[in-house]
Design an enzyme around this catalytic site. Structure first.
Site, PDB file in Angstrom:
ATOM      1  N   TYR A  86       0.810  -1.223   0.000  1.00  0.00           N
ATOM      2  CA  TYR A  86       0.000   0.000   0.000  1.00  0.00           C
ATOM      3  C   TYR A  86       0.844   1.273   0.000  1.00  0.00           C
ATOM      4  O   TYR A  86       0.461   2.276  -0.581  1.00  0.00           O
ATOM      5  CB  TYR A  86      -0.959   0.037   1.199  1.00  0.00           C
ATOM      6  CG  TYR A  86      -1.868  -1.165   1.313  1.00  0.00           C
ATOM      7  CD1 TYR A  86      -2.079  -2.032   0.237  1.00  0.00           C
ATOM      8  CD2 TYR A  86      -2.525  -1.453   2.505  1.00  0.00           C
ATOM      9  CE1 TYR A  86      -2.900  -3.135   0.355  1.00  0.00           C
ATOM     10  CE2 TYR A  86      -3.361  -2.556   2.621  1.00  0.00           C
ATOM     11  CZ  TYR A  86      -3.534  -3.402   1.549  1.00  0.00           C
ATOM     12  OH  TYR A  86      -4.350  -4.495   1.672  1.00  0.00           O
ATOM     13  N   THR A 120     -13.502  -3.904   1.822  1.00  0.00           N
ATOM     14  CA  THR A 120     -12.607  -4.272   2.922  1.00  0.00           C
ATOM     15  C   THR A 120     -13.035  -3.601   4.224  1.00  0.00           C
ATOM     16  O   THR A 120     -13.609  -2.496   4.196  1.00  0.00           O
ATOM     17  CB  THR A 120     -11.150  -3.869   2.611  1.00  0.00           C
ATOM     18  OG1 THR A 120     -10.353  -4.138   3.764  1.00  0.00           O
ATOM     19  CG2 THR A 120     -11.017  -2.392   2.262  1.00  0.00           C
ATOM     20  N   TYR A 165      -4.974   1.898  -0.284  1.00  0.00           N
ATOM     21  CA  TYR A 165      -5.889   0.764  -0.513  1.00  0.00           C
ATOM     22  C   TYR A 165      -7.275   1.067   0.058  1.00  0.00           C
ATOM     23  O   TYR A 165      -8.297   0.956  -0.630  1.00  0.00           O
ATOM     24  CB  TYR A 165      -5.273  -0.475   0.142  1.00  0.00           C
ATOM     25  CG  TYR A 165      -6.143  -1.699   0.273  1.00  0.00           C
ATOM     26  CD1 TYR A 165      -6.411  -2.516  -0.831  1.00  0.00           C
ATOM     27  CD2 TYR A 165      -6.645  -2.093   1.523  1.00  0.00           C
ATOM     28  CE1 TYR A 165      -7.168  -3.676  -0.686  1.00  0.00           C
ATOM     29  CE2 TYR A 165      -7.399  -3.244   1.666  1.00  0.00           C
ATOM     30  CZ  TYR A 165      -7.667  -4.030   0.560  1.00  0.00           C
ATOM     31  OH  TYR A 165      -8.412  -5.176   0.708  1.00  0.00           O
ATOM     32  N   ASN A 194     -10.535  -9.771   8.123  1.00  0.00           N
ATOM     33  CA  ASN A 194      -9.403 -10.703   8.261  1.00  0.00           C
ATOM     34  C   ASN A 194      -9.790 -12.183   8.143  1.00  0.00           C
ATOM     35  O   ASN A 194      -9.807 -12.912   9.139  1.00  0.00           O
ATOM     36  CB  ASN A 194      -8.654 -10.436   9.578  1.00  0.00           C
ATOM     37  CG  ASN A 194      -7.972  -9.078   9.540  1.00  0.00           C
ATOM     38  OD1 ASN A 194      -8.632  -8.044   9.667  1.00  0.00           O
ATOM     39  ND2 ASN A 194      -6.676  -9.059   9.296  1.00  0.00           N
ATOM     40  N   ARG A 320     -10.776  -3.413  14.894  1.00  0.00           N
ATOM     41  CA  ARG A 320     -11.891  -3.576  13.946  1.00  0.00           C
ATOM     42  C   ARG A 320     -12.883  -4.593  14.500  1.00  0.00           C
ATOM     43  O   ARG A 320     -12.687  -5.790  14.367  1.00  0.00           O
ATOM     44  CB  ARG A 320     -11.377  -4.109  12.607  1.00  0.00           C
ATOM     45  CG  ARG A 320     -10.475  -3.170  11.899  1.00  0.00           C
ATOM     46  CD  ARG A 320     -10.246  -3.699  10.491  1.00  0.00           C
ATOM     47  NE  ARG A 320      -9.087  -3.070   9.944  1.00  0.00           N
ATOM     48  CZ  ARG A 320      -8.124  -3.686   9.275  1.00  0.00           C
ATOM     49  NH1 ARG A 320      -8.207  -4.995   9.060  1.00  0.00           N
ATOM     50  NH2 ARG A 320      -7.111  -3.033   8.797  1.00  0.00           N
TER      51      ARG A 320
HETATM   52  N1  LIG Z   1      -8.689 -12.089   2.613  1.00  0.00           N
HETATM   53  C1  LIG Z   1      -9.119 -11.122   3.412  1.00  0.00           C
HETATM   54  O1  LIG Z   1      -9.137 -11.259   4.629  1.00  0.00           O
HETATM   55  C2  LIG Z   1      -9.606  -9.834   2.838  1.00  0.00           C
HETATM   56  C3  LIG Z   1      -9.727  -8.735   3.705  1.00  0.00           C
HETATM   57  C4  LIG Z   1     -10.221  -7.539   3.189  1.00  0.00           C
HETATM   58  C5  LIG Z   1     -10.591  -7.463   1.862  1.00  0.00           C
HETATM   59  N2  LIG Z   1     -10.456  -8.541   1.040  1.00  0.00           N
HETATM   60  C6  LIG Z   1     -10.843  -8.377  -0.362  1.00  0.00           C
HETATM   61  O2  LIG Z   1     -11.348  -9.608  -0.880  1.00  0.00           O
HETATM   62  C7  LIG Z   1     -10.915  -9.782  -2.233  1.00  0.00           C
HETATM   63  C8  LIG Z   1     -10.180 -11.103  -2.402  1.00  0.00           C
HETATM   64  O3  LIG Z   1      -9.146 -11.214  -1.456  1.00  0.00           O
HETATM   65  P1  LIG Z   1      -8.161 -12.476  -1.408  1.00  0.00           P
HETATM   66  O4  LIG Z   1      -7.697 -12.576  -0.011  1.00  0.00           O
HETATM   67  O5  LIG Z   1      -8.780 -13.640  -2.055  1.00  0.00           O
HETATM   68  O6  LIG Z   1      -6.958 -11.923  -2.291  1.00  0.00           O
HETATM   69  P2  LIG Z   1      -6.010 -12.713  -3.311  1.00  0.00           P
HETATM   70  O7  LIG Z   1      -4.834 -11.838  -3.545  1.00  0.00           O
HETATM   71  O8  LIG Z   1      -5.764 -14.092  -2.829  1.00  0.00           O
HETATM   72  O9  LIG Z   1      -6.906 -12.795  -4.625  1.00  0.00           O
HETATM   73  C9  LIG Z   1      -6.939 -11.787  -5.591  1.00  0.00           C
HETATM   74  C10 LIG Z   1      -6.847 -12.456  -6.945  1.00  0.00           C
HETATM   75  O10 LIG Z   1      -6.872 -11.434  -7.940  1.00  0.00           O
HETATM   76  C11 LIG Z   1      -6.009 -11.866  -8.974  1.00  0.00           C
HETATM   77  N3  LIG Z   1      -5.558 -10.718  -9.757  1.00  0.00           N
HETATM   78  C12 LIG Z   1      -4.776  -9.689  -9.357  1.00  0.00           C
HETATM   79  N4  LIG Z   1      -4.576  -8.828 -10.369  1.00  0.00           N
HETATM   80  C13 LIG Z   1      -5.259  -9.325 -11.433  1.00  0.00           C
HETATM   81  C14 LIG Z   1      -5.449  -8.882 -12.761  1.00  0.00           C
HETATM   82  N5  LIG Z   1      -4.877  -7.747 -13.191  1.00  0.00           N
HETATM   83  N6  LIG Z   1      -6.224  -9.618 -13.584  1.00  0.00           N
HETATM   84  C15 LIG Z   1      -6.806 -10.771 -13.143  1.00  0.00           C
HETATM   85  N7  LIG Z   1      -6.653 -11.243 -11.903  1.00  0.00           N
HETATM   86  C16 LIG Z   1      -5.894 -10.528 -11.048  1.00  0.00           C
HETATM   87  C17 LIG Z   1      -4.832 -12.510  -8.261  1.00  0.00           C
HETATM   88  O11 LIG Z   1      -4.127 -13.374  -9.140  1.00  0.00           O
HETATM   89  C18 LIG Z   1      -5.540 -13.237  -7.126  1.00  0.00           C
HETATM   90  O12 LIG Z   1      -5.807 -14.581  -7.470  1.00  0.00           O
HETATM   91  C19 LIG Z   1     -10.064  -8.564  -2.560  1.00  0.00           C
HETATM   92  O13 LIG Z   1     -10.855  -7.617  -3.216  1.00  0.00           O
HETATM   93  C20 LIG Z   1      -9.639  -8.027  -1.210  1.00  0.00           C
HETATM   94  O14 LIG Z   1      -9.404  -6.643  -1.244  1.00  0.00           O
HETATM   95  C21 LIG Z   1      -9.960  -9.713   1.499  1.00  0.00           C
END
Ligand SMILES: NC(=O)c1ccc[n+]([C@@H]2O[C@H](COP(=O)([O-])OP(=O)(O)OC[C@H]3O[C@@H](n4cnc5c(N)ncnc54)[C@H](O)[C@@H]3O)[C@@H](O)[C@H]2O)c1
Length: 364
Positions: A86, A120, A165, A194, A320
């Site tokens: 970020y 998020t 972010y 989380n 949070r």
């Molecule tokens: N995991 C958590 O606890 C958490 C917390 C807050 C928010 N989120 C939100 O949930 C969503 C998913 O999170 P996650 O933990 O699965 O993340 P992650 O990074 O595992 O998954 C994101 C996916 O997006 C794909 N990606 C990135 N850039 C790309 C592009 N240009 N074209 C195509 N694919 C692309 C990556 O390859 C990855 O597989 C996100 O939007 C994240 O902001 C997750």
């Protein structure tokens, strides 16, 4: 009988996407289109007859639009969502978390698709309680309990690029709201608190480079007998939510579309709140329990400053705690998995995946 709505998942190859895809394919009869730049976490699903997977970059707007046209519901997960990025590559973070999904919003609005967007819990920023000077025990719930429709969103100064972010995600939520208001967009938002579970993040030096999210950082330290580094003493608090419960929330939305549309939902397990310092200690104890051969080892826990760990422009949310009354009432969602079980399942999966890579490193 009418066919079930076809679902498009953007980011299907990521942590949440892989679990969501697995659940939809194993428990429903829906057709799914998955898009991602990588597929290593969903190799076991690629043979499914009900899955069309396209290895595609979302910057290819034309190709993505063609897939949107084929779907009824669009789930948007693509992001750069790792705190270490970020304040180091903020332009890429803003682009993928705001500009790309903004294009998606426009297409979904034009085509009349239901867009379920993953935002998020970071959009809440810091709590009001953090500015009162009171201790954690003295704080009043109204100053830290995060409600989707009432709590102010408090981000730090522009020079603290850590907020790139959160700000991009917040503006996207405002765009979704405005598109619904002016153009009748059908949308829903999930604000994850989380999520943890198998297939979460890489381990540096084994299957990725850089700094993963906190749980994988601590797992790397445990597996490779490195000191656990607690940023700013690990005083900040989080609720950790097991991935199966998180996927349940999405499935509840799919079952109750009319109640889900037009709303943002906190998805977090309040019962699992813990400080990061206590998380580190709990993970050491759980690790020793899961791997009795290391039960006599000492695992060092060091304190490091946020600036030393993440670089210039770092700042963090203090606490949070989600209010989940809306998810309970409108879509009938309730998290079930306590922290002990969530951690054990997640850590066991890490051990199974990485123990052989770790075996060649020094023992304690
Ligand atoms: N995991 C958590 O606890 C958490 C917390 C807050 C928010 N989120 C939100 O949930 C969503 C998913 O999170 P996650 O933990 O699965 O993340 P992650 O990074 O595992 O998954 C994101 C996916 O997006 C794909 N990606 C990135 N850039 C790309 C592009 N240009 N074209 C195509 N694919 C692309 C990556 O390859 C990855 O597989 C996100 O939007 C994240 O902001 C997750």
């Amino acid at each position: 009988m009418p066919a079930s709505p076809k679902i498009l998942i953007l980011g299907a190859g990521g942590f949440i996407g892989s679990h969501l895809l697995e659940r939809i394919l194993t428990t429903t009869d829906r057709q799914v289109i998955g898009i991602d730049i990588q597929s290593s976490k969903i190799e076991h699903l690629l043979d499914s007859e009900r899955l069309t997977f396209a290895q595609l970059n979302v910057h290819d707007t034309r190709a993505v639009t063609e897939y949107i046209e084929q779907a009824d519901i669009v789930i948007s997960l693509v992001a750069l969502c790792n705190p270490a990025l970020y304040n180091t590559i903020p332009l890429d973070v803003i682009d993928i978390n705001f500009n790309r999904p903004y294009e998606l919003v426009k297409v979904c609005a034009r085509m009349g698709k239901w867009l379920i967007h993953f935002s998020t819990s970071e959009i809440y920023g810091r709590t009001i309680a953090s500015y009162t000077g009171l201790s954690y025990e003295e704080q009043e719930p109204k100053n830290y309990l995060l409600n989707e429709d009432e709590t102010p969103l408090v981000l730090g100064p522009i020079s603290n690029q850590r907020w790139s972010y959160a700000c991009a995600k917040q503006l996207l939520e405002r765009v979704l709201y405005a598109f619904a208001f002016e153009k009748g967009l059908q949308y829903s938002v999930i604000r994850p608190f989380n999520f943890i579970g198998p297939r979460m993040d890489f381990i540096p030096g084994v299957d990725g480079e850089g700094t993963p999210r906190v749980l994988a950082c601590f797992m790397e330290a445990l597996l490779f007998h490195k000191p656990i580094r607690l940023v700013d003493g690990g005083l900040n608090r989080r609720v950790f939510t097991y991935i199966d419960d998180a996927v349940d929330a999405l499935m509840c939305m799919l079952r109750h579309p009319d109640q889900a549309k037009g709303h943002a939902f906190n998805v977090g397990n309040v019962a699992n709140e813990i400080s990061i310092a206590d998380l580190a200690r709990k993970m050491v104890a759980t690790y020793k329990d899961l791997r009795p051969e290391f039960s006599e080892c000492d695992f060092e826990i060091n304190v490091v400053s946020g600036k030393a760990f993440y670089g210039e422009g770092y700042e963090d949310s203090d606490r949070r705690v989600p209010d989940i009354a809306k998810a309970r009432e409108l879509i009938g969602w309730e998290p079930k998995t306590g922290l002990d079980r969530a951690l054990r399942n997640t850590m066991r999966a890490y051990i199974e995946q990485y123990a052989s890579a770790a075996a060649c490193r020094k023992a304690c």
